[in-house]
Motif scaffolding. Sequence first.
Motif: not given
Length: 104
Positions: A21-22, A30-33, A54-57, A74-76
Amino acid sequence: MGITSRLFWEAKPGTHEIEDQIAEGDKVVTRLTAQGVHKGDLPGIPATGKSVTMTATVIHRIENGKLAEKWSDKDLHGFLAQHTSRVRPGPPTSRAEELRVLAG
């Protein structure tokens, strides 16, 4: 919470883990899982009971101490690949090819 996020959360209750998170200026990235169990139906994808990840920014813009805008990616493709064998790795060659792959 938007309708897409609510639909996803209700079908796959679980957790979100913040990887990075920046914050700079008026934006927070935010980069999250997200992890959960597929307990409810999604459009075209019946519940499987399987664990999914699933990962997302996400980028939030803050104005006067409140959320003003939100963008997310999102990494759809990775998400869909966990639900069906019809999704092949790599980008489709065209929109028509993408629709053909998803239609099976």
